[in-house]
Scaffold this motif. Structure first.
Motif, PDB file in Angstrom:
ATOM      1  N   PHE A 161       0.850  -1.191   0.000  1.00 47.79           N
ATOM      2  CA  PHE A 161       0.000   0.000   0.000  1.00 47.79           C
ATOM      3  C   PHE A 161       0.889   1.246   0.000  1.00 47.79           C
ATOM      4  O   PHE A 161       2.114   1.158   0.022  1.00 47.79           O
ATOM      5  N   ARG A 162       0.251   2.404  -0.005  1.00 47.29           N
ATOM      6  CA  ARG A 162       0.944   3.662   0.220  1.00 47.29           C
ATOM      7  C   ARG A 162       0.338   4.343   1.435  1.00 47.29           C
ATOM      8  O   ARG A 162      -0.771   4.008   1.852  1.00 47.29           O
ATOM      9  N   TYR A 163       1.096   5.294   1.988  1.00 48.76           N
ATOM     10  CA  TYR A 163       0.638   5.988   3.190  1.00 48.76           C
ATOM     11  C   TYR A 163       0.648   7.493   2.962  1.00 48.76           C
ATOM     12  O   TYR A 163       1.538   8.027   2.300  1.00 48.76           O
ATOM     13  N   ARG A 164      -0.357   8.151   3.531  1.00 51.70           N
ATOM     14  CA  ARG A 164      -0.349   9.610   3.587  1.00 51.70           C
ATOM     15  C   ARG A 164      -1.167  10.065   4.791  1.00 51.70           C
ATOM     16  O   ARG A 164      -2.009   9.336   5.296  1.00 51.70           O
ATOM     17  N   ARG A 165      -0.851  11.274   5.222  1.00 45.42           N
ATOM     18  CA  ARG A 165      -1.553  11.831   6.370  1.00 45.42           C
ATOM     19  C   ARG A 165      -2.790  12.590   5.899  1.00 45.42           C
ATOM     20  O   ARG A 165      -2.765  13.279   4.879  1.00 45.42           O
ATOM     21  N   LEU A 166      -3.870  12.460   6.661  1.00 46.61           N
ATOM     22  CA  LEU A 166      -5.111  13.149   6.320  1.00 46.61           C
ATOM     23  C   LEU A 166      -5.025  14.601   6.773  1.00 46.61           C
ATOM     24  O   LEU A 166      -4.963  14.892   7.966  1.00 46.61           O
ATOM     25  N   THR A 167      -5.046  15.505   5.795  1.00 45.49           N
ATOM     26  CA  THR A 167      -5.047  16.939   6.100  1.00 45.49           C
ATOM     27  C   THR A 167      -6.321  17.625   5.640  1.00 45.49           C
ATOM     28  O   THR A 167      -6.574  18.760   5.995  1.00 45.49           O
ATOM     29  N   GLY A 168      -7.118  16.934   4.828  1.00 46.99           N
ATOM     30  CA  GLY A 168      -8.356  17.500   4.312  1.00 46.99           C
ATOM     31  C   GLY A 168      -8.902  16.637   3.190  1.00 46.99           C
ATOM     32  O   GLY A 168      -8.404  15.538   2.925  1.00 46.99           O
ATOM     33  N   ALA A 169      -9.929  17.150   2.523  1.00 47.49           N
ATOM     34  CA  ALA A 169     -10.590  16.380   1.463  1.00 47.49           C
ATOM     35  C   ALA A 169      -9.636  16.028   0.331  1.00 47.49           C
ATOM     36  O   ALA A 169      -9.750  14.951  -0.275  1.00 47.49           O
ATOM     37  N   ASP A 170      -8.674  16.910   0.048  1.00 51.04           N
ATOM     38  CA  ASP A 170      -7.740  16.644  -1.051  1.00 51.04           C
ATOM     39  C   ASP A 170      -6.942  15.364  -0.814  1.00 51.04           C
ATOM     40  O   ASP A 170      -6.613  14.645  -1.766  1.00 51.04           O
ATOM     41  N   SER A 171      -6.622  15.084   0.444  1.00 51.91           N
ATOM     42  CA  SER A 171      -5.850  13.877   0.758  1.00 51.91           C
ATOM     43  C   SER A 171      -6.606  12.624   0.327  1.00 51.91           C
ATOM     44  O   SER A 171      -6.025  11.694  -0.246  1.00 51.91           O
ATOM     45  N   LEU A 172      -7.903  12.593   0.593  1.00 51.83           N
ATOM     46  CA  LEU A 172      -8.707  11.436   0.238  1.00 51.83           C
ATOM     47  C   LEU A 172      -9.011  11.404  -1.253  1.00 51.83           C
ATOM     48  O   LEU A 172      -8.932  10.346  -1.891  1.00 51.83           O
ATOM     49  N   ARG A 173      -9.349  12.565  -1.809  1.00 52.08           N
ATOM     50  CA  ARG A 173      -9.667  12.597  -3.247  1.00 52.08           C
ATOM     51  C   ARG A 173      -8.490  12.132  -4.077  1.00 52.08           C
ATOM     52  O   ARG A 173      -8.643  11.300  -4.985  1.00 52.08           O
ATOM     53  N   ASP A 174      -7.299  12.671  -3.789  1.00 47.82           N
ATOM     54  CA  ASP A 174      -6.118  12.296  -4.578  1.00 47.82           C
ATOM     55  C   ASP A 174      -5.785  10.820  -4.424  1.00 47.82           C
ATOM     56  O   ASP A 174      -5.347  10.165  -5.379  1.00 47.82           O
ATOM     57  N   ALA A 175      -5.983  10.276  -3.217  1.00 45.98           N
ATOM     58  CA  ALA A 175      -5.714   8.851  -3.010  1.00 45.98           C
ATOM     59  C   ALA A 175      -6.693   7.996  -3.808  1.00 45.98           C
ATOM     60  O   ALA A 175      -6.307   7.006  -4.428  1.00 45.98           O
ATOM     61  N   MET A 176      -7.966   8.376  -3.829  1.00 45.60           N
ATOM     62  CA  MET A 176      -8.960   7.582  -4.548  1.00 45.60           C
ATOM     63  C   MET A 176      -8.818   7.706  -6.064  1.00 45.60           C
ATOM     64  O   MET A 176      -9.242   6.816  -6.806  1.00 45.60           O
ATOM     65  N   LEU A 177      -8.211   8.812  -6.520  1.00 45.91           N
ATOM     66  CA  LEU A 177      -7.977   9.002  -7.954  1.00 45.91           C
ATOM     67  C   LEU A 177      -6.582   8.543  -8.363  1.00 45.91           C
ATOM     68  O   LEU A 177      -6.163   8.791  -9.497  1.00 45.91           O
ATOM     69  N   ASP A 178      -5.871   7.886  -7.455  1.00 41.46           N
ATOM     70  CA  ASP A 178      -4.548   7.339  -7.750  1.00 41.46           C
ATOM     71  C   ASP A 178      -4.635   6.426  -8.977  1.00 41.46           C
ATOM     72  O   ASP A 178      -5.481   5.524  -9.040  1.00 41.46           O
ATOM     73  N   ALA A 179      -3.770   6.664  -9.948  1.00 44.53           N
ATOM     74  CA  ALA A 179      -3.801   5.880 -11.193  1.00 44.53           C
ATOM     75  C   ALA A 179      -3.586   4.395 -10.925  1.00 44.53           C
ATOM     76  O   ALA A 179      -4.041   3.547 -11.711  1.00 44.53           O
ATOM     77  N   ARG A 180      -2.908   4.040  -9.833  1.00 43.61           N
ATOM     78  CA  ARG A 180      -2.690   2.621  -9.519  1.00 43.61           C
ATOM     79  C   ARG A 180      -3.997   1.895  -9.232  1.00 43.61           C
ATOM     80  O   ARG A 180      -4.100   0.682  -9.405  1.00 43.61           O
ATOM     81  N   LEU A 181      -4.996   2.628  -8.742  1.00 45.54           N
ATOM     82  CA  LEU A 181      -6.260   2.004  -8.353  1.00 45.54           C
ATOM     83  C   LEU A 181      -7.239   1.907  -9.508  1.00 45.54           C
ATOM     84  O   LEU A 181      -8.285   1.266  -9.386  1.00 45.54           O
ATOM     85  N   ALA A 182      -6.913   2.542 -10.639  1.00 40.70           N
ATOM     86  CA  ALA A 182      -7.861   2.612 -11.749  1.00 40.70           C
ATOM     87  C   ALA A 182      -7.883   1.318 -12.551  1.00 40.70           C
ATOM     88  O   ALA A 182      -6.882   0.615 -12.661  1.00 40.70           O
TER      89      ALA A 182
END
Length: 313
Positions: A250-271
């Motif tokens: 997996f990858r890790y990132r800290r939650l700082t706001g909506a952008d953190s989740l949006r960018d993770a869900m739009l990660d090209a690896r998950l597409a």
């Protein structure tokens, strides 16, 4: 004159653009969605609902709030930023198990249902007070994604607090990502260790956990520089979560706001590529608009356009 002859007359004369535009507008109104192959994502968002997620060490609009409330608010905002065709589902983790609450559904067609169900994910759903995040929670989240299939990925939101504490001698007893499910660990919480609120079975506050109420790390398992164990306190375990993420792919990132989740869900690896219902009604509507502009363009402007001369020349 027959009906067919009248229709031919409409399209044969100089005013054919108006009936053609009307036909295009009718097509735009009645045209169904068209399945178009697109890169899209299917994500199961799992929320840690253990008691440490009730710690109020993050803020929204300058007001201290709990980690779980902050995560839900960020997810609510991120949902509105996802493209149609994206699929999102919910899971909840406590103890040693992630429970799938809602399998991934298309965002635009189920937006209200997703928001309504999201608001109900909190500590009131908790069925135990202990947590095994890596081997238990993430493992069962990966299994849930495998059972759902269709390229489902995992987004696991947690503060990383293992309870009882994970000892240095402990190792992951099994490969917790045997199917190669892709995903992210999202860390939420502050850097300073603070007391953990204690709640009863009905979610009512009963003060805070005390040192004697929880299992501490034995002295022989503590590094010489760490000092006494304080498992009654909680802070974001970012380094630990990053290590777990690396171990399972997996990858890790800290939650700082909506952008953190949006960018993770739009990660090209998950597409993955699949047919997505797409609204193409704008195409005939645009053609109709161009025909009407052409029809009502002043004659001088039309002649200049044909000659390639500028309108004001």
């Amino acid at each position: 004159m027959s009906f067919a002859a009248r229709v031919r007359g409409l399209f044969a004369g100089p005013h054919w653009k108006i009936p053609a535009a009307c036909l295009l507008l009718a097509a735009a109104v009645s045209m169904p969605s068209v399945a178009v192959p697109r890169d899209t994502s299917s994500v199961i968002v799992t929320f840690d609902i253990t008691q440490s997620m009730s710690v109020e060490d993050v803020a929204m609009d300058g007001v201290p709030t709990s980690r779980i409330a902050f995560a839900r608010a960020a997810m609510r905002d991120a949902l509105g930023q996802l493209p149609c065709g994206s699929k999102v589902g919910w899971g909840a983790f406590t103890g040693q198990r992630t429970m799938l609450l809602l399998p991934p559904v298309e965002v635009c067609g189920n937006y209200d249902a997703l928001l309504s169900s999201l608001e109900r994910i909190d500590g009131h759903m908790r069925w135990t007070n202990w947590s095994r995040i890596a081997e238990g929670g993430v493992y069962s989240a990966v299994r849930a994604a495998q059972d759902v299939g269709h390229g489902a990925a995992v987004l696991f939101v947690t503060d990383g607090q293992e309870a009882p504490p994970l000892l240095h001698a402990d190792t992951l007893a099994r490969d917790i990502n045997p199917g190669g499910v892709k995903g992210w660990l999202i860390g939420v919480g502050g850097d300073e260790a603070v007391p953990i609120p204690r709640t009863d079975d009905n979610g009512r506050r009963m003060g805070y956990w005390r040192a004697e109420d929880v299992i501490q790390v034995p002295e022989q398992d503590r590094a010489a520089t760490t000092g006494p164990s304080h498992e009654e306190l909680s802070a974001l375990q970012g380094h630990y979560l990053e290590s777990v993420a690396g171990h399972i792919g997996f990858r890790y990132r800290r939650l700082t706001g909506a952008d953190s989740l949006r960018d993770a869900m739009l990660d090209a690896r998950l597409a993955h590529r699949e047919p997505v219902p797409t609204d193409l009604r704008w195409c005939p509507a645009l053609l109709a608009l161009l025909l009407l502009i052409w029809r009502f363009l002043p004659p001088v402007a039309r002649s200049r356009a044909k000659l390639g001369a500028p309108p004001g020349g």
